[in-house]
Design an enzyme around this catalytic site. Structure first.
Site, PDB file in Angstrom:
ATOM      1  N   GLY A 143      42.282  -2.061   6.363  1.00 45.15           N
ATOM      2  CA  GLY A 143      42.225  -1.338   7.548  1.00 45.15           C
ATOM      3  C   GLY A 143      41.017   0.053   6.933  1.00 45.15           C
ATOM      4  N   ALA A 144      40.714   0.576   7.853  1.00 47.48           N
ATOM      5  CA  ALA A 144      39.441   1.412   7.259  1.00 47.48           C
ATOM      6  C   ALA A 144      40.019   2.862   6.902  1.00 47.48           C
ATOM      7  CB  ALA A 144      38.672   1.751   8.765  1.00 47.48           C
TER       8      ALA A 144
ATOM      9  N   ARG B  10      34.198  -3.719  -0.468  1.00 47.43           N
ATOM     10  CA  ARG B  10      34.127  -4.351   0.936  1.00 47.43           C
ATOM     11  C   ARG B  10      33.125  -3.721   1.675  1.00 47.43           C
ATOM     12  NH1 ARG B  10      39.616  -5.452   4.388  1.00 47.43           N
ATOM     13  NH2 ARG B  10      37.894  -6.721   5.315  1.00 47.43           N
TER      14      ARG B  10
ATOM     15  N   GLN C 113      46.298 -10.261  11.068  1.00 48.03           N
ATOM     16  CA  GLN C 113      46.921  -8.717  11.053  1.00 48.03           C
ATOM     17  C   GLN C 113      47.721  -8.485  12.305  1.00 48.03           C
ATOM     18  OE1 GLN C 113      43.802  -9.790  10.282  1.00 48.03           O
ATOM     19  NE2 GLN C 113      42.709  -8.632   8.707  1.00 48.03           N
TER      20      GLN C 113
ATOM     21  N   ASP D 164      35.974  -0.079  12.370  1.00 46.71           N
ATOM     22  CA  ASP D 164      35.915  -0.049  10.972  1.00 46.71           C
ATOM     23  C   ASP D 164      34.501   0.458  10.450  1.00 46.71           C
ATOM     24  OD1 ASP D 164      37.762  -2.220   9.704  1.00 46.71           O
ATOM     25  OD2 ASP D 164      37.306  -3.008  11.580  1.00 46.71           O
TER      26      ASP D 164
ATOM     27  N   LYS E 128      37.259  -5.817  14.133  1.00 47.69           N
ATOM     28  CA  LYS E 128      37.725  -7.234  13.480  1.00 47.69           C
ATOM     29  C   LYS E 128      37.139  -8.272  14.553  1.00 47.69           C
ATOM     30  CE  LYS E 128      39.631  -7.920  10.647  1.00 47.69           C
ATOM     31  NZ  LYS E 128      38.884  -8.286   9.456  1.00 47.69           N
TER      32      LYS E 128
HETATM   33  O1  MRU Z   1      39.854  -6.687   7.335  1.00 49.38           O
HETATM   34  P1  MRU Z   1      40.683  -5.707   7.803  1.00 49.38           P
HETATM   35  O2  MRU Z   1      42.004  -5.781   7.904  1.00 49.38           O
HETATM   36  O3  MRU Z   1      40.702  -4.343   6.590  1.00 49.38           O
HETATM   37  O4  MRU Z   1      40.153  -5.017   9.068  1.00 49.38           O
HETATM   38  C1  MRU Z   1      40.150  -3.962   9.406  1.00 49.38           C
HETATM   39  C2  MRU Z   1      41.079  -3.851  10.474  1.00 49.38           C
HETATM   40  O5  MRU Z   1      42.308  -3.596  10.534  1.00 49.38           O
HETATM   41  C3  MRU Z   1      40.571  -3.874  11.863  1.00 49.38           C
HETATM   42  O6  MRU Z   1      39.333  -4.255  12.184  1.00 49.38           O
HETATM   43  C4  MRU Z   1      41.157  -2.792  12.682  1.00 49.38           C
HETATM   44  O7  MRU Z   1      41.120  -2.735  13.836  1.00 49.38           O
HETATM   45  C5  MRU Z   1      40.318  -1.470  12.385  1.00 49.38           C
HETATM   46  S1  MRU Z   1      40.537  -0.638  11.060  1.00 49.38           S
HETATM   47  C6  MRU Z   1      41.720   0.424  11.457  1.00 49.38           C
END
Ligand code: MRU
Length: 359
Positions: free
Chosen positions: A52-53, A91, A196, A237, A248
């Site tokens: 999550g960002a 990442r 998720q 993100d 996502k």
């Molecule tokens: O791969 P992740 O779980 O790190 O992906 C990010 C996310 O959880 C989502 O894209 C989310 O909607 C945005 S980050 C709060």
């Protein structure tokens, strides 16, 4: 937010140890991981113990502080610079990670010695985490006006408090509306391949006592057609300067469906997610993850053991892009700590570039 009555942040730091809720095991097991080295913290980001960002950004800031605390000798600046490269390589998509590394690096750039660098790095990392929590709460306060009593909200992936330091982005308005006494029902896309939505968003909503249902990723269009969804709120993100949003994988499909059915599609994110140097979504790096994530599934078996099983045809390859880009024109508004902003009008909320050593 609270877990069984105990308040938790998603990630925090104690001494030189980065501590985090280990999201690999949720919803089946709640445990906290301790990361004693920068390499271990980087592994936790790369392998999504934390994800999550906002949570990734806070962890990246703490990893930089950890690098300063663990650096020694005359080569301490080079050691911290090497750690920054390690963190940046974990990442590629979440802007908050790059924002945090740059913030901490800027904070220590004028440090006269290692002791000063350590103090400034820890202060900057803590400020990033605190700002993330504050911004997410403000997003909730601004966004709750969108949620009328009885609203049915579709969300994708997990942009709740587990994806940030606290509160979350897309779920924060829902938490605020629910605490204000409004009835709200959340439809949570399961979000293949990592799940998720089914695992993390559902766990969060259950913990807050919010009415919800997990839906298969491909069910949203039918529910929209039936009039069972009122609005969509997702996280982000990375947001390009023109308002295009990387989120996502699967988000773009939901935005297209929402436009087709004349439903408002909102994105919620703190301004730390906006990449002001990125002109459009076409320039956002999209992470490609291991094909095994698509070919397999995780779960808890009848004996309570968490196992991974292969679900796909054993001889078939898979593609696994982790994010997609939703064009600004499909987005009704971006919920930020400064209020709800039109995606084409981000410029007025651009923060000034940090000028002091503390950013
Ligand atoms: O791969 P992740 O779980 O790190 O992906 C990010 C996310 O959880 C989502 O894209 C989310 O909607 C945005 S980050 C709060």
């Amino acid at each position: 937010m609270k877990v069984n009555g105990t308040p938790y942040r998603t990630v925090w730091m104690e001494g030189a140890t980065v501590r985090m809720i280990d999201q690999r095991w949720l919803p089946h097991r709640f445990c906290v991981a301790d990361l004693a080295t920068v390499a271990a913290t980087c592994t936790a980001i790369r392998e999504m113990w934390v994800r999550g960002a906002g949570a990734i950004g806070a962890t990246a800031g703490y990893a930089m502080a950890q690098a300063a605390l663990l650096a020694e000798g005359h080569g301490w600046r080079a050691q911290i610079a090497a750690a920054a490269e390690q963190v940046r390589a974990t990442r590629p998509t979440a802007q908050n990670l790059f924002f945090a590394v740059a913030r901490v690096a800027a904070a220590i750039s004028t440090a006269a010695d290692l002791a000063a660098a350590r103090a400034q790095a820890v202060a900057a990392a803590q400020a990033i985490a605190d700002a993330d929590a504050r911004a997410c709460e403000a997003i909730g306060a601004a966004g709750m006006e969108l949620i009328r009593d009885g609203a049915r909200v579709l969300t994708h992936c997990n942009a709740g408090w587990l994806a940030f330091v606290d509160w979350g982005s897309a779920l924060s308005p829902i938490y605020k509306a629910a605490r204000a006494g409004r009835r709200v029902r959340v439809l949570a896309d399961e979000t293949r391949p990592r799940g998720q939505g089914a695992m993390l968003t559902a766990w969060e909503l259950a913990g807050e006592g919010i009415d919800h249902a997990i839906i298969a990723d491909n069910a949203a269009a039918l529910l929209m057609a039936r009039g069972q969804i009122d609005l969509v709120i997702v996280g982000a993100d990375r947001i390009a300067a023109n308002g295009d949003v990387a989120n996502k994988i699967g988000t773009l499909e939901k935005a297209i469906c929402a436009r087709h059915f004349h439903l408002p599609f909102y994105v919620a994110a703190p301004t730390a997610t906006i990449d002001w140097d990125c002109p459009t979504g076409a320039a956002i790096p999209i992470e490609e993850r291991d094909a095994d994530e698509v070919l397999t599934a995780w779960g808890r078996d009848a004996d309570g053991v968490i196992v991974r099983v292969r679900t796909a045809n054993p001889t078939s390859p898979a593609l696994n892009p982790a994010f997609d880009v939703t064009p600004a024109e499909l987005i009704a508004g971006i919920l930020t700590e400064h209020g709800i902003v039109a995606p084409a009008e981000l410029a007025p909320i651009r923060p000034p570039r940090p000028t002091s050593a503390h950013g």
